[in-house]
Design a protein around this motif. Structure first.
Motif, PDB file in Angstrom:
ATOM      1  N   PHE A 158      -0.675   4.357  -9.160  1.00  0.00           N
ATOM      2  CA  PHE A 158      -2.038   4.648  -8.721  1.00  0.00           C
ATOM      3  C   PHE A 158      -2.134   6.047  -8.118  1.00  0.00           C
ATOM      4  O   PHE A 158      -3.228   6.522  -7.836  1.00  0.00           O
TER       5      PHE A 158
ATOM      6  N   ASP B 111       0.820  -1.213   0.000  1.00  0.00           N
ATOM      7  CA  ASP B 111       0.000   0.000   0.000  1.00  0.00           C
ATOM      8  C   ASP B 111       0.852   1.261   0.000  1.00  0.00           C
ATOM      9  O   ASP B 111       0.632   2.176  -0.798  1.00  0.00           O
TER      10      ASP B 111
ATOM     11  N   VAL C  85      -2.193  -5.709 -14.200  1.00  0.00           N
ATOM     12  CA  VAL C  85      -2.522  -4.631 -15.126  1.00  0.00           C
ATOM     13  C   VAL C  85      -2.299  -5.084 -16.563  1.00  0.00           C
ATOM     14  O   VAL C  85      -1.560  -6.033 -16.837  1.00  0.00           O
TER      15      VAL C  85
ATOM     16  N   ARG D 107       1.742   1.082  -4.309  1.00  0.00           N
ATOM     17  CA  ARG D 107       0.598   1.859  -4.791  1.00  0.00           C
ATOM     18  C   ARG D 107       0.874   3.361  -4.802  1.00  0.00           C
ATOM     19  O   ARG D 107       0.087   4.126  -5.346  1.00  0.00           O
TER      20      ARG D 107
ATOM     21  N   HIS E  92       2.309  -6.171 -13.695  1.00  0.00           N
ATOM     22  CA  HIS E  92       1.803  -5.957 -12.335  1.00  0.00           C
ATOM     23  C   HIS E  92       2.295  -4.627 -11.797  1.00  0.00           C
ATOM     24  O   HIS E  92       3.407  -4.186 -12.122  1.00  0.00           O
TER      25      HIS E  92
ATOM     26  N   GLU F 283      -1.180  -5.950  -7.945  1.00  0.00           N
ATOM     27  CA  GLU F 283      -2.360  -5.713  -8.779  1.00  0.00           C
ATOM     28  C   GLU F 283      -2.058  -5.953 -10.253  1.00  0.00           C
ATOM     29  O   GLU F 283      -1.121  -5.367 -10.818  1.00  0.00           O
TER      30      GLU F 283
ATOM     31  N   LEU G 166      -6.067  -1.482 -14.928  1.00  0.00           N
ATOM     32  CA  LEU G 166      -6.287  -2.605 -14.038  1.00  0.00           C
ATOM     33  C   LEU G 166      -7.003  -3.718 -14.797  1.00  0.00           C
ATOM     34  O   LEU G 166      -8.002  -3.465 -15.485  1.00  0.00           O
TER      35      LEU G 166
ATOM     36  N   THR H 245     -10.974 -10.950 -14.613  1.00  0.00           N
ATOM     37  CA  THR H 245      -9.947 -10.399 -15.492  1.00  0.00           C
ATOM     38  C   THR H 245     -10.476 -10.390 -16.928  1.00  0.00           C
ATOM     39  O   THR H 245     -11.179 -11.313 -17.354  1.00  0.00           O
TER      40      THR H 245
ATOM     41  N   GLN I 215     -10.193   0.711 -14.849  1.00  0.00           N
ATOM     42  CA  GLN I 215      -9.477   1.718 -14.079  1.00  0.00           C
ATOM     43  C   GLN I 215      -8.114   1.977 -14.705  1.00  0.00           C
ATOM     44  O   GLN I 215      -7.311   1.079 -14.899  1.00  0.00           O
TER      45      GLN I 215
ATOM     46  N   ARG J  21      -9.298  -5.866 -14.540  1.00  0.00           N
ATOM     47  CA  ARG J  21     -10.443  -6.221 -13.707  1.00  0.00           C
ATOM     48  C   ARG J  21     -11.700  -5.598 -14.297  1.00  0.00           C
ATOM     49  O   ARG J  21     -11.811  -4.378 -14.432  1.00  0.00           O
TER      50      ARG J  21
END
Length: 424
Positions: free
Chosen positions: A155, A37, A69, A41, A63, A67, A83, A92, A140, A85
């Motif tokens: 991010f 985090d 990507v 990030r 990645h 996360e 992302l 995915t 995202q 997602r």
């Protein structure tokens, strides 16, 4: 979880002012979550090289920390990092490692996305009502910037520009490293990936660690011809240095005379490259270009370590991806000359395989000792890991301290940045 929790409130207990690293740094899962985090990030993370996207629609998976990507070049030629997602139910939208496409589609409910991540279509949209806005439901996007072909993403929309994060000295070394194109653009020739049961910081420490080279890479040294072996005895000559370049970055110059590959081009061609040089002459390359290409084939004389996840190591990129607190994926990316002679690129690949390849003399030995470090942390949890070598004779560099070629200056640079980010 925040750092004002008692467990992590004292950062000096994790990385002390006298350069000692607590065993906890390598095996605490809660600390690992905080790192993902507060570091991965929040800062610029390397995701790809521009040459991996030669055409519109070219993409690859990567990645940013944990996360997943997608990195893709859109129809306007712009590279996006998104992302991986679906905005509907989180599946995915891409599972192919790399390729070319015109769009991405979720396999679960069919939501379709453009190369820029925008939501283009979805089945039966009327069930969402008239106020459903497709513009608000695209993939995202991460903030994306590049320097000299190196693509980074974050991010953190409030982060400083990439060139400021890298700084002028890092940019200078990146430019020097890219001279390995021998007058041609540098391109990715291929890569291999492997996993090591270790914490990501074990590898972060390795790239600017010359101290281990004659011990771990003894078999590699024995595989070289006499002339090449002499070049790699940089620990004995003491001509090199390690320098803190700010923001956690560092450089280890093992072979100073090869830092700038455009210098001293009139030097004799090394014996191991004489056949290549003749082949280039036979193909019609003029002598000045032959010397430039041959010199570039052998790689630069330094390792550049960029916090937190990528290094430029002599002639290849090494990328780390944290998976768990005790598992890290490593990618070794072979580099060549885009549009350059096939013989030179073939030689580059053979040199890559000799050291970095899965059957090479270098990387398997590295992976063995990385794993041993992680296993060793299971014993003596109160014993610190020492990264204080070379503190006794460091001198001021351009942006930070500079140490002996065997100093652990680069590790201290990374941990200084780690501490700063973890305290925010």
């Amino acid at each position: 979880m925040s750092l004002d929790m008692p467990k992590f409130s004292d950062l000096d207990a994790l990385y002390s002012p006298d350069a000692k690293v607590a065993t906890q740094m390598y095996e605490d899962p809660e600390l690992f979550k905080l790192e993902m985090d507060k570091i991965f990030r929040k800062t610029w993370v390397w995701v790809a090289h521009d040459s991996e996207f030669p055409e519109k629609g070219s993409f690859k998976l990567s990645h940013v920390g944990l996360e997943p990507v997608i990195v893709v070049r859109d129809r306007k030629g712009v590279i996006h990092v998104m992302l991986n997602r679906c905005r509907h139910r989180a599946a995915t939208v891409c599972e192919v490692k790399k390729g070319k496409t015109s769009s991405f589609q979720c396999p679960y409910h069919g939501w379709g996305y453009g190369l820029d991540g925008s939501l283009r279509a979805l089945p039966y949209p009327e069930q969402y009502g008239d106020d459903f806005n497709k513009e608000q439901h695209g993939l995202q996007r991460l903030r994306t910037e590049s320097y000299n072909g190196m693509v980074f993403a974050t991010f953190n929309d409030d982060l400083e520009p990439l060139v400021d994060f890298l700084g002028p000295e890092v940019c200078r070394y990146i430019d020097l490293f890219m001279k390995q194109g021998g007058g041609f653009p540098v391109k990715v020739l291929g890569e291999h990936q492997f996993s090591v049961p270790m914490n990501w910081k074990v590898q972060l420490e390795n790239t600017t660690d010359a101290y281990h080279f004659p011990v771990v890479h003894k078999s590699f040294m024995q595989s070289l011809d006499g002339q090449t072996e002499e070049i790699f005895r940089f620990l004995e000559t003491g001509k090199g240095f390690v320098e803190d370049l700010g923001n956690g970055h560092s450089v280890m110059a093992m072979i100073p005379e090869l830092i700038d590959l455009d210098e001293n081009l009139d030097a004799p061609i090394p014996e191991r490259f004489t056949d290549l040089a003749q082949e280039l002459r036979d193909e019609g390359y003029p002598e000045d270009q032959v010397k430039k290409i041959v010199r570039a084939v052998g790689g630069a004389g330094f390792n550049l370590n960029l916090f937190p996840n990528v290094s430029f190591s002599l002639s290849f990129f090494r990328v780390l991806t944290p998976i768990t607190v005790e598992k890290t994926d490593i990618r070794h990316i072979a580099l060549g000359m885009d549009g350059g002679p096939a013989a030179a690129n073939q030689m580059r690949l053979r040199l890559h395989e000799h050291f970095q390849g899965p059957m090479g003399f270098g990387s398997p030995d590295d992976a063995e000792v990385w794993e041993r470090v992680q296993r060793g942390t299971k014993g003596g949890e109160d014993l610190p890991v020492l990264v204080n070598r070379g503190l006794v004779d460091e001198v001021p560099g351009t942006l930070g301290p500079r140490g002996h070629i065997s100093a652990e200056t680069g590790m201290r640079a990374a941990y200084k940045m780690w501490k700063g980010m973890m305290s925010q």
